[in-house]
Design a protein around this motif. Structure first.
Motif, short mmCIF file in Angstrom:
data_model
loop_
_atom_site.label_atom_id
_atom_site.label_comp_id
_atom_site.label_asym_id
_atom_site.label_seq_id
_atom_site.Cartn_x
_atom_site.Cartn_y
_atom_site.Cartn_z
N ILE A 110 39.03 44.47 35.32
CA ILE A 110 40.43 44.25 33.97
C ILE A 110 39.93 45.15 32.81
N TYR A 111 38.46 45.16 33.03
CA TYR A 111 37.44 45.22 31.19
C TYR A 111 36.69 46.51 31.60
N ALA A 112 37.05 46.96 33.01
CA ALA A 112 36.14 48.28 33.45
C ALA A 112 37.37 49.82 32.33
N THR A 113 36.70 50.33 31.59
CA THR A 113 36.96 51.64 31.59
C THR A 113 37.04 52.67 32.11
N MET B 229 45.00 54.09 28.01
CA MET B 229 45.80 53.44 26.83
C MET B 229 44.86 51.96 27.23
N VAL B 230 44.75 51.51 28.08
CA VAL B 230 44.31 49.96 27.85
C VAL B 230 43.19 49.48 27.64
N ALA B 231 42.33 50.54 27.58
CA ALA B 231 40.38 51.23 27.01
C ALA B 231 41.13 50.99 25.95
N GLU B 232 41.66 52.19 25.24
CA GLU B 232 41.79 52.66 24.07
C GLU B 232 42.16 51.74 23.01
N LEU B 233 43.01 50.48 23.64
CA LEU B 233 43.42 49.27 22.51
C LEU B 233 43.25 48.21 22.32
N LEU B 234 42.00 47.93 23.28
CA LEU B 234 41.46 46.75 23.61
C LEU B 234 40.14 47.07 23.01
N SER B 235 39.57 48.22 22.27
CA SER B 235 38.49 48.82 21.80
C SER B 235 39.69 48.73 20.25
#
Length: 256
Positions: free
Chosen positions: A100-103, A237-243
């Motif tokens: 889930i969290y791997a970029t 986009m998931v990685a960008e927004l969670l960051s």
């Protein structure tokens, strides 16, 4: 950020469908309270569920189901209920967290192809491989080669192979998620203008909508993914927004 503006900004994520309340709760606890000793108080849980348009009675039913399924444990301290993942729930959340969290930058950069003596795709996909055609699978170069299979190191993958490996049944869902995430990124304010409660709500919706797609198929090494595949665009986009919107501390949410 004013509540009405925030609700409008995150609406694309709410509208994607598949928002089963018990599954939303698993996403929330997996993101906010995955570590041992972390709890989510009843008022905080209620506030986040309300922000996601979940009715109180639906939240109570979902919580009851998760307690019955041994995912969540609840204790009452005075009038306040405290909820946490059980050891089994925590183990399952931790097992899925890498995916889930791997970029995208952390995806494996080497791959292999295996040829097997059977066409048991379910067993091989559970081992992390993706079927290319009967008895032919691809996956991370570090995956153990099944007994009786022949392995070949991956070379430059042609475009047709990358397209064939994309989960066709999820193509529309990945496109919808990618579009929704781009709209949210465009319309949301900077993190410092959001309350901890708003950030927790936003992260839950992002993680939930990503998790329900990404966990339905094995992860592909980066050389096997087209640059313009909607699944990769959504992942970016998931990685960008969670960051951009880091996980708030639970005590911060409780004081709001």
């Amino acid at each position: 950020m004013p509540i009405d503006d925030f609700d409008l900004a995150i609406a694309p994520l709410k509208d994607l469908g598949g928002q089963r309340v018990w599954s939303l709760m698993i996403s929330l606890f997996g993101d906010m309270a995955r570590q041992e000793g972390q709890i989510i108080g009843g008022p905080v849980l209620s506030a986040i569920m309300t922000a996601m348009d979940v009715r109180p009675e639906a939240a109570r039913v979902a919580l009851h189901r998760l307690r019955k399924d041994k995912w969540i444990a609840s204790e009452k301290h005075g009038r306040i209920s405290h909820h946490s993942l059980t050891p089994a729930g925590r183990a399952q959340s931790q097992a899925a967290s890498g995916r889930i969290y791997a970029t995208p930058a952390e995806l494996p950069d080497r791959w292999q192809m295996i040829v097997t003596d059977d066409a048991d795709s379910d067993a091989h996909e559970k081992a992390g491989f993706t079927a290319l055609m009967p008895r032919l699978y691809v996956g991370n170069a570090s995956l153990p080669v099944p007994i009786g299979a022949a392995a070949l190191p991956g070379q430059d993958a042609p475009d047709w192979m990358k397209r064939q490996l994309e989960p066709a049944s999820l193509a529309e869902s990945y496109t919808q998620l990618s579009d929704a995430l781009h709209r949210v990124a465009r319309d949301l304010c900077a993190a410092e203008t959001l309350t901890p409660l708003q950030i927790a709500t936003l992260r839950c919706l992002i993680v939930h909508n990503w998790r329900r797609l990404a966990l339905k198929h094995p992860a592909l090494p980066r050389p096997l993914i087209r640059d313009d595949w909607a699944g990769l665009t959504a992942h970016q986009m998931v990685a960008e927004l969670l960051s951009r919107y880091p996980r708030p501390d639970l005590p911060e949410i409780a004081t709001v």
